[in-house]
Design an enzyme around this catalytic site. Sequence first.
Site, PDB file in Angstrom:
ATOM      1  N   LYS A 101       1.520  12.461  -1.312  1.00  0.00           N
ATOM      2  CA  LYS A 101       0.163  12.721  -1.617  1.00  0.00           C
ATOM      3  C   LYS A 101      -0.268  14.195  -1.810  1.00  0.00           C
ATOM      4  CE  LYS A 101      -2.103   8.572   0.257  1.00  0.00           C
ATOM      5  NZ  LYS A 101      -2.956   8.276   1.405  1.00  0.00           N
ATOM      6  N   GLU A 134       5.699  -0.392   6.395  1.00  0.00           N
ATOM      7  CA  GLU A 134       4.826   0.789   6.938  1.00  0.00           C
ATOM      8  C   GLU A 134       4.762   0.685   8.261  1.00  0.00           C
ATOM      9  OE1 GLU A 134       1.831   2.242   3.384  1.00  0.00           O
ATOM     10  OE2 GLU A 134       1.127   1.234   5.133  1.00  0.00           O
ATOM     11  N   HIS A 159      21.132 -15.476  -9.855  1.00  0.00           N
ATOM     12  CA  HIS A 159      21.537 -15.008 -10.872  1.00  0.00           C
ATOM     13  C   HIS A 159      21.517 -13.460 -11.465  1.00  0.00           C
ATOM     14  CE1 HIS A 159      22.158 -19.455 -12.199  1.00  0.00           C
ATOM     15  NE2 HIS A 159      21.311 -19.317 -11.519  1.00  0.00           N
TER      16      HIS A 159
HETATM   17  O1  PA5 Z   1      -1.604   0.223   5.225  1.00  0.00           O
HETATM   18  C1  PA5 Z   1      -2.280   1.225   4.943  1.00  0.00           C
HETATM   19  O2  PA5 Z   1      -3.122   1.913   5.783  1.00  0.00           O
HETATM   20  C2  PA5 Z   1      -2.261   1.798   3.694  1.00  0.00           C
HETATM   21  O3  PA5 Z   1      -1.213   1.210   3.054  1.00  0.00           O
HETATM   22  C3  PA5 Z   1      -3.457   1.913   2.868  1.00  0.00           C
HETATM   23  O4  PA5 Z   1      -4.016   0.641   2.912  1.00  0.00           O
HETATM   24  C4  PA5 Z   1      -3.248   2.448   1.342  1.00  0.00           C
HETATM   25  O5  PA5 Z   1      -2.817   3.890   1.507  1.00  0.00           O
HETATM   26  C5  PA5 Z   1      -4.721   2.545   0.840  1.00  0.00           C
HETATM   27  O6  PA5 Z   1      -5.672   3.290   1.643  1.00  0.00           O
HETATM   28  P1  PA5 Z   1      -7.359   3.217   1.490  1.00  0.00           P
HETATM   29  O7  PA5 Z   1      -7.636   1.714   1.690  1.00  0.00           O
HETATM   30  O8  PA5 Z   1      -7.596   4.222   2.470  1.00  0.00           O
HETATM   31  O9  PA5 Z   1      -7.289   3.445  -0.170  1.00  0.00           O
END
Ligand code: PA5
Length: 443
Positions: A419, A284, A305
Amino acid sequence: MSYLSLDTSLTKTFFSEAELKEVEKEVLAARDVLESRKGLGNDFLGWLDLPITFDSREKCRIKQAAGRICEHSSVLLAVGIGGSYLGARSCIELFKPYFKNNGCEVIFVGNHISGSYMAELLDYIKDKDYSINVISKSGTTTEPAIAFRILEEALINKYGKEEAKKRIFATTDKAKGALKTLADAEGYETFVVPDDVGGRFSVLTPVGLLPIAASGVDVDKILEGAKEAYLEFTSNKSITSNIALEYALIRNLLYRKGKKFEILVNYEPRFAYFAEWWKQLFGESEGKDHKGIWPASANFTTDLHSLGQMIQDGERTMFETVLELENVNKDVTIKANDNNLDGLNFLAGKTMNEVNHVATLGTRIAHYDGGVPNILIKLKELTPKSYGYLVYFFEYACAVSAYTLGVNPFNQPGVEAYKKNMFALLGKPGYEDLKAELEKKVK
Ligand code: PA5
């Protein structure tokens, strides 16, 4: 004490000295951008000082809440996804015994939308005492929100509203989001995700630390280890003695030489979820603007394996980062056997961990000889302190690496696309036009 060592000797034939010098300059510049706090996403740098700024009263409250959870419950349901899930899970999986539960069992939920998982979970917990920690920084993420709606109702039905208040803990934004509104309205105890710490950098906040504390791991020691890493990495500008910078350098160099995939390899099954945390952290943070090293993982020797053939002989676009645990605390010796029908007497007297170490070495050399550069990160011991240190090492290296790549390490614009489509297809108000557009695309 340094809990880690880095060996990049099996990468050096893949780039020239001149190339190394060139990228070295860029890594040092990226480090300065991070430390000057003037780079892209600089409003999300709270994680950088967290090991020294963590509020001790908040830490106490976390430990007290964990104590109350364990007193009343044999199970804690940790509801969250992404950065609100992977850090805690990575840590708990590292420290829990393979075959039994010590104290409170932490079960993760809300990290997918599987109805069958939820149905089986409801059945599993119905005769158990349990508490819930719902974790969402935004407070609006669909997966944990659905899970919490179902689990909150089940918990209230079992214990009644008043007792439910003692068993539900919400970790979220200090002021905004549906979860904050709900928690305040219902009187649930809340913990704050700092504004300036993004999800994937939040394991050392209440996001990770409350479930971790409930599982029985010492959170003070985790923060102490992270502080040691903070003092070591933030003060040292030399690539030759700052292994976080060196790791960022080598992976960027390899990327530029066409090595587009990095496989984080472990030889201890309990590291599998640590790799999942690492994949989110780097994936990310770096995967933007059509750039980024694809973070993959493999559990060896198991995956030798299955994936071993591909790594040894497939397309030469990958490199490996082996995370080897040096001192494993438990072991079994292989004994001699009179008839030696399995032909294994040559191993008599050796322990399984010794054989595992030799497998690590042999595989590293084989893959290197096959054209796969190999970085070795040795973790001297597995303790809460060394875990805290390791987390901070990767966070620091990731931020420097992403700046070297030229992207903002701290946003995740690409996560929004699915989303929006999901909301539109489910008929969420406000998404009517997108719904019509999508329905035309996939009739
Ligand atoms: O790193 C990030 O910002 C995302 O992976 C969030 O942690 C994830 O989308 C969950 O978001 P939230 O904590 O707002 O539910």
